[in-house]
Design a protein around this motif. Structure first.
Motif, PDB file in Angstrom:
ATOM      1  N   UNK A 393       0.835  -1.209   0.000  1.00 32.74           N
ATOM      2  CA  UNK A 393       0.000   0.000   0.000  1.00 32.74           C
ATOM      3  C   UNK A 393       0.866   1.254   0.000  1.00 32.74           C
ATOM      4  N   UNK A 394       1.924   1.243   0.831  1.00 34.98           N
ATOM      5  CA  UNK A 394       2.817   2.393   0.893  1.00 34.98           C
ATOM      6  C   UNK A 394       3.525   2.613  -0.445  1.00 34.98           C
ATOM      7  N   UNK A 395       4.033   1.532  -1.036  1.00 35.31           N
ATOM      8  CA  UNK A 395       4.731   1.636  -2.319  1.00 35.31           C
ATOM      9  C   UNK A 395       3.805   2.178  -3.401  1.00 35.31           C
ATOM     10  N   UNK A 396       2.569   1.679  -3.415  1.00 36.87           N
ATOM     11  CA  UNK A 396       1.592   2.165  -4.398  1.00 36.87           C
ATOM     12  C   UNK A 396       1.301   3.648  -4.185  1.00 36.87           C
ATOM     13  N   UNK A 397       1.237   4.061  -2.928  1.00 38.86           N
ATOM     14  CA  UNK A 397       0.989   5.468  -2.620  1.00 38.86           C
ATOM     15  C   UNK A 397       2.123   6.349  -3.121  1.00 38.86           C
ATOM     16  N   UNK A 398       3.355   5.918  -2.849  1.00 39.57           N
ATOM     17  CA  UNK A 398       4.520   6.702  -3.282  1.00 39.57           C
ATOM     18  C   UNK A 398       4.547   6.823  -4.801  1.00 39.57           C
ATOM     19  N   UNK A 399       4.373   5.696  -5.496  1.00 36.96           N
ATOM     20  CA  UNK A 399       4.400   5.711  -6.956  1.00 36.96           C
ATOM     21  C   UNK A 399       3.256   6.553  -7.509  1.00 36.96           C
ATOM     22  N   UNK A 400       2.103   6.488  -6.854  1.00 32.19           N
ATOM     23  CA  UNK A 400       0.970   7.304  -7.285  1.00 32.19           C
ATOM     24  C   UNK A 400       1.262   8.788  -7.138  1.00 32.19           C
ATOM     25  N   UNK A 401       1.892   9.160  -6.026  1.00 26.03           N
ATOM     26  CA  UNK A 401       2.235  10.570  -5.804  1.00 26.03           C
ATOM     27  C   UNK A 401       3.230  11.059  -6.846  1.00 26.03           C
ATOM     28  N   UNK A 402       4.277  10.268  -7.092  1.00 20.69           N
ATOM     29  CA  UNK A 402       5.281  10.677  -8.067  1.00 20.69           C
ATOM     30  C   UNK A 402       4.700  10.733  -9.483  1.00 20.69           C
ATOM     31  N   UNK A 403       3.817   9.810  -9.806  1.00 22.08           N
ATOM     32  CA  UNK A 403       3.176   9.836 -11.126  1.00 22.08           C
ATOM     33  C   UNK A 403       2.301  11.069 -11.282  1.00 22.08           C
ATOM     34  N   UNK A 404       1.512  11.352 -10.234  1.00 19.07           N
ATOM     35  CA  UNK A 404       0.655  12.534 -10.241  1.00 19.07           C
ATOM     36  C   UNK A 404       1.488  13.806 -10.385  1.00 19.07           C
ATOM     37  N   UNK A 405       2.597  13.881  -9.662  1.00 17.99           N
ATOM     38  CA  UNK A 405       3.462  15.054  -9.719  1.00 17.99           C
ATOM     39  C   UNK A 405       4.082  15.200 -11.108  1.00 17.99           C
ATOM     40  N   UNK A 406       4.481  14.084 -11.716  1.00 14.71           N
ATOM     41  CA  UNK A 406       5.097  14.128 -13.043  1.00 14.71           C
ATOM     42  C   UNK A 406       4.107  14.653 -14.086  1.00 14.71           C
ATOM     43  N   UNK A 407       2.886  14.150 -14.041  1.00 15.52           N
ATOM     44  CA  UNK A 407       1.859  14.606 -14.985  1.00 15.52           C
ATOM     45  C   UNK A 407       1.584  16.089 -14.794  1.00 15.52           C
ATOM     46  N   UNK A 408       1.529  16.536 -13.547  1.00 16.39           N
ATOM     47  CA  UNK A 408       1.274  17.946 -13.252  1.00 16.39           C
ATOM     48  C   UNK A 408       2.392  18.830 -13.798  1.00 16.39           C
ATOM     49  N   UNK A 409       3.641  18.385 -13.699  1.00 14.55           N
ATOM     50  CA  UNK A 409       4.769  19.166 -14.196  1.00 14.55           C
ATOM     51  C   UNK A 409       4.737  19.298 -15.715  1.00 14.55           C
ATOM     52  N   UNK A 410       4.247  18.271 -16.410  1.00 11.66           N
ATOM     53  CA  UNK A 410       4.208  18.316 -17.867  1.00 11.66           C
ATOM     54  C   UNK A 410       3.111  19.239 -18.375  1.00 11.66           C
ATOM     55  N   UNK A 411       2.026  19.326 -17.630  1.00  7.69           N
ATOM     56  CA  UNK A 411       0.892  20.151 -18.051  1.00  7.69           C
ATOM     57  C   UNK A 411       0.976  21.514 -17.366  1.00  7.69           C
ATOM     58  N   UNK A 412       1.886  22.349 -17.875  1.00 11.44           N
ATOM     59  CA  UNK A 412       2.149  23.629 -17.217  1.00 11.44           C
ATOM     60  C   UNK A 412       0.899  24.494 -17.136  1.00 11.44           C
ATOM     61  N   UNK A 413       0.106  24.523 -18.208  1.00  8.81           N
ATOM     62  CA  UNK A 413      -1.070  25.390 -18.234  1.00  8.81           C
ATOM     63  C   UNK A 413      -2.200  24.871 -17.361  1.00  8.81           C
ATOM     64  N   UNK A 414      -2.153  23.568 -17.038  1.00  9.25           N
ATOM     65  CA  UNK A 414      -3.236  22.971 -16.261  1.00  9.25           C
ATOM     66  C   UNK A 414      -2.757  22.475 -14.898  1.00  9.25           C
TER      67      UNK A 414
END
Length: 447
Positions: A393-414
């Motif tokens: 559960x912890x590993x999935x949470x960490x990977x989910x956070x990093x994935x979410x952060x990566x997508x957010x960084x790519x979508x500068x306007x959004x």
């Protein structure tokens, strides 16, 4: 056998089992971890400033940003007045005439220069400038003694003269005129070239065509002042990441992986200065009307790193929340020191990200940094939780956070939209898993 606990033992057990105290301790740890997070932001800012200083150094040796102003025709006017003592006073004023039409067609060839680990975008441009001057300006003849046609000259503003690669020849009517270095209109053009005009008196009241080629090198930005009654600029370049800026945006533009083309059109009515005037400083107004294009690097790595560091509090909070819920749901006591180590492992992600991204692609640096941080915390949590279920559960949470952060960084306007949606989802999940917990009767296991 006496098993009654002393007051000190009771107090110690209460400290170990108090949920409120645990939450307070975790909160204090999170606040303390803001210190290394702030230091990370300082490191990013320091590296960004170093990058900027390298950029300025390389640009200063190649050529800085370029701005084209003009051409502007200047004609001295000699006025004669009489003062109160009836003495004759002569005063020279200048009549400034802007082109009736101005067309600029240009090609921009970008080039990336490297200094150490840093890259700087420079360019070479080939500009063909043409247009017409309508030499039929009205002049205030009150006190006018002489129009000094023999002293008339044309000025062309070029912000960094070091960027001129070839001799400039002005085609004025049927004549070819050589330019002279230096601006004679410092209040309007801080630097540039000027051209003396012979036989202007013969051409006065007529429409005179002009043209010249300008091969110019510069760094990052190329801009123009729309001095024409109608100004048309057309640029093309193989650079795929342009940023159009200034007082006018292109009327037409196409941007693709193969480059960009852009067309601007500005009218006399679109700007706040006339076609002709006498002895007024229009320099500031002219600067306010400038427009052009920046050759930018695709979303700067330092900008991405800075934005990712802003999510550090959220990342630490969520991982600490998982650890705390494991304590509550699994009855496993986790020491504050263990929380601290996990928080430092999360902070390490940002240090790795900025250091690796300076030597490789940002996306690859992000993948490596997130992988190292996730692996450290997951392996450590295995021995702390002693449960593959909670470790997963912890590993999935960490990977989910990093994935979410990566997508957010790519979508500068959004980024703001993605961030708010993500936080809403995270809060909803937390509320769901903690909905049945009786916080009043809850105690952390003292084992």
């Amino acid at each position: 056998m006496n098993t009654e606990q002393t007051p000190f033992e009771k107090f110690g057990n209460w400290l170990k089992q108090s949920v409120g105290l645990k939450l307070t301790t975790i909160t204090i740890l999170m606040l303390l971890l803001l210190i290394p997070t702030s230091m990370i932001k300082s490191i990013i800012s320091e590296r960004k400033n170093l990058n900027r200083s390298v950029l300025n150094e390389v640009s200063s040796k190649w050529a800085n940003e370029q701005q084209i102003n003009g051409p502007v025709l200047s004609i001295p006017l000699l006025y004669e007045y009489r003062d109160k003592e009836n003495e004759v006073i002569q005063q020279t004023k200048h009549l400034y005439i802007l082109p009736d039409a101005l067309k600029i067609n240009g090609d921009i060839e970008p080039k990336t220069l490297k200094r150490g680990i840093y890259e700087v975008v420079v360019y070479r441009s080939q500009l063909n400038v043409s247009g017409t001057f309508d030499l039929n300006a009205k002049i205030d003849k009150s006190g006018l003694k002489e129009i000094q046609f023999d002293k008339a000259f044309v000025s062309i503003g070029i912000s960094d003269l070091r960027g001129i690669e070839d001799q400039i020849v002005l085609n004025w009517g049927k004549e070819k005129l050589q330019v002279q270095a230096g601006s004679r209109l410092p209040e309007m053009m801080r630097s540039g070239v000027s051209i003396d005009l012979p036989n202007l008196e013969e051409e006065y009241t007529k429409s005179v065509p002009f043209s010249f080629a300008l091969n110019l090198q510069g760094s990052q930005n190329l801009s123009f002042i729309p001095v024409g009654g109608t100004t048309e600029v057309q640029l093309k370049s193989p650079w795929s990441s342009p940023s159009f800026n200034g007082n006018f945006i292109p009327k037409q533009r196409e941007v693709s992986d193969e480059g960009f083309t852009a067309k601007w059109k500005a009218l006399l009515l679109n700007r706040n200065y006339p076609q002709t005037w006498v002895d007024r400083n229009m320099g500031q107004r002219m600067q306010e009307s400038s427009f052009g294009v920046d050759l930018i690097m695709p979303l700067d790595d330092y900008q991405k790193a800075t934005r990712s560091a802003k999510y550090a509090v959220m990342t630490i909070s969520l991982i600490f929340l998982v650890f705390f819920l494991v304590e509550i749901l699994n009855g496993k006591k986790i020491h504050p020191f263990q929380y601290t180590l996990v928080g430092l492992a999360l902070c390490l992600f940002y240090v790795l990200l900025i250091s690796i991204s300076e030597h490789s692609n940002f996306n690859m640096a992000y993948l490596i940094s997130a992988g190292v941080s996730s692996l450290l915390i997951s392996l450590y949590s295995t021995s702390v939780f002693k449960s593959l279920k909670f470790t997963g559960i912890l590993t999935s949470t960490i990977l989910g956070i990093y994935t979410f952060l990566f997508v957010t960084l790519q979508l500068a306007d959004y980024a703001l939209l993605m961030g708010s949606i993500g936080l809403t989802i995270i809060l909803a999940i937390t509320m769901y898993f903690t909905r049945n917990i009786n916080w009043y009767k809850l105690q952390v296991s003292a084992e």
